[in-house]
Scaffold this active site. Structure first.
Site, short mmCIF file in Angstrom:
data_model
loop_
_atom_site.label_atom_id
_atom_site.label_comp_id
_atom_site.label_asym_id
_atom_site.label_seq_id
_atom_site.Cartn_x
_atom_site.Cartn_y
_atom_site.Cartn_z
CG HIS A 188 70.86 95.55 120.33
ND1 HIS A 188 71.95 96.11 119.59
CD2 HIS A 188 69.87 95.57 119.66
CE1 HIS A 188 71.50 96.33 118.42
NE2 HIS A 188 70.17 95.93 118.34
CG ASP A 218 75.30 96.33 120.62
OD1 ASP A 218 74.65 95.20 121.52
OD2 ASP A 218 74.81 96.76 119.89
CB SER A 297 70.32 94.89 115.12
OG SER A 297 70.00 96.14 115.30
#
Length: 461
Positions: A188, A218, A297
């Protein structure tokens, strides 16, 4: 500490994988490129270092993260100025008795990133090493300290800037997994980008190529044209226990080289997360209270030895908090376990894509009783698939996997996704008033055709 065992790079292009376990269109979480939340009573955001009030449930009893509410009608948040690219975080959901939506934390490039980087460099020095700091005086740090671990790992952690059409769209983190330039991050973080820039720990920037990505986990692998880099060392995430110390390194809010600490708060948290262009990712997550914020992230979650135990991927936020009002850490962060991340990265490097293990069943999202129910019609069990061969039938109820109780659909899905094709697992199954244990050997997702309901020949998509 073990050596990094990544295989040589492959040359096949990335290909998104299908998701046989995706919830039906009329139920479950809907994953979009922006964060989905519902309006709840507002609560002022608190600094990450202060004690936070508990999450409070919404009208449906679900605890929500704090991004603006939107729906399928096409809502888009206001565009951010080009100098401060906004995040495009996907959403996530934790479902294990206590249910909570989890927002994938990435992006939000803030001002002053160099300040955090300079502070971390000055503050965290390796054991026994004399380093010149801003004051001009050499410093040393004790072996095994957070400072020593941070200094050793910092050269392996990078900041990632993803742009679309030449305009900055998101920022996140990543880390070097091979000395010949391979970098692991979240899907993402780079999803939809046509230009990716990697910022090294010394501030140098270089263009990166996308080797491959998977929305199912992911995860994404990038490569930069540099040799002789320092890769991280992966730990065995199956040996992680609640209470272990954790260290998170990344670029929260664009502040590069930021280090936070905490512990492992829980294991096997079923988290679903994903972006606008792919199916939801199912993560058997490690939960930590180390401060993780948007921009962390894709960065590493380390143990006390400086080994990677997970990839920081998602964060919960207080009700009412939004990206624009400065939603931050409330001590509920989630990471993809290192065993899963390393296995997926190796596959992407070898083939340009990644598959996942399946048993060949469709699960009934409408079922609310004990365990998880297989759809009670012909579509419930794929002909010739592992479950069919093992004797699972439509309408059967799965109550445990390898003795671990299962109460939600997502729990079963992430438990299977955390394993590998070829692994044998034992399902506890109820049917016809009786209970039995059913051993099943997992197969790869590319061996089962969920569209036609048939078992595909080996190697066929």
């Amino acid at each position: 500490m073990s050596d990094n065992s990544f295989a040589p790079p492959g040359s096949s292009p990335a290909r998104p994988s299908s998701d046989p376990y995706a919830p039906p269109q009329d139920g479950g979480a809907v994953m979009t490129g922006q964060q989905d939340t519902l309006p709840l009573p507002t609560q002022p955001a608190q600094p990450a270092q202060q004690s936070q009030p508990p999450l409070t449930p919404g009208p449906d009893g679900v605890m929500y993260t704090g991004e603006p509410a939107h729906d399928a009608s096409g809502y888009e948040p206001p565009a951010a100025p080009a100098t401060t690219p906004d995040a495009k975080p996907p959403v996530g959901r934790v479902r294990k008795r206590t249910v909570a939506l989890i927002a994938c934390g990435s992006l939000v490039l803030g001002v002053g990133g160099g300040i955090a980087g300079a502070w971390a460099y000055d503050e965290f020095m390796p054991s026994g090493a004399s380093i010149q700091v801003a004051s001009g005086e050499p410093v040393e740090r004790a072996e095994g300290s957070v400072a020593a671990v941070a200094a050793a790992v910092m050269p392996s952690v990078v900041s990632i800037e993803a742009a679309v059409g030449g305009v900055g769209a998101s920022t996140g983190s990543g880390f070097i997994i091979r000395e010949d330039g391979y970098i692991l991050t979240n899907n993402h973080v780079i999803e939809g980008a046509d230009e990716i820039t990697v910022v090294m720990s010394d501030g140098s920037e270089m263009a990166a190529d996308l080797v491959g990505a998977t929305s199912d986990y992911d995860l994404a692998v990038l490569q930069i044209d540099v040799d002789g880099l320092t890769p991280v060392t992966f730990a065995d995430s199956s040996e992680v226990v609640v209470g272990d110390e954790t260290i998170a390194v990344g670029s929260p809010l664009g502040l590069e080289s930021t280090v936070t600490t905490g512990i492992v708060s829980a294991l096997h948290r079923p988290v679903t997360a994903g972006g606008a262009e792919g199916a939801p990712a199912f993560i058997d997550a490690i939960q930590t209270d180390a401060a993780i914020n948007p921009g962390n992230s894709g960065g590493p979650l380390l143990n006390a030895n400086g080994e990677v135990i997970g990839v920081n991927s998602a964060v919960a936020a207080l009700p009412g908090a939004t990206q624009s009002t400065g939603a931050g850490s409330v001590g509920l962060g989630f990471a993809i376990p290192s065993n899963q991340a390393q296995r997926t990265a190796e596959q992407i490097i070898e083939t340009g894509e990644a598959t996942y293990p399946v048993i060949g069943v469709q699960l009934d999202e409408r079922y609310t009783g004990e365990g998880v129910k297989v759809v009670d019609d012909a579509s419930g069990v794929v002909d010739g698939g592992p479950a069919d061969v093992a004797g699972i039938e439509p309408g059967d109820i799965i109550t445990a996997i390898d003795g671990r109780p299962i109460t939600q659909t997502d729990e079963l899905v992430v438990a299977i996704r955390a394993m590998a094709p070829g692994d044998e697992v034992v399902f506890t199954v109820q049917s016809g008033g009786g209970e039995r244990d059913v051993p099943i050997t997992l197969t790869s997702s590319d061996n089962v055709d969920f569209e036609t309901g048939d078992q595909a020949p080996d190697g066929q998509e």
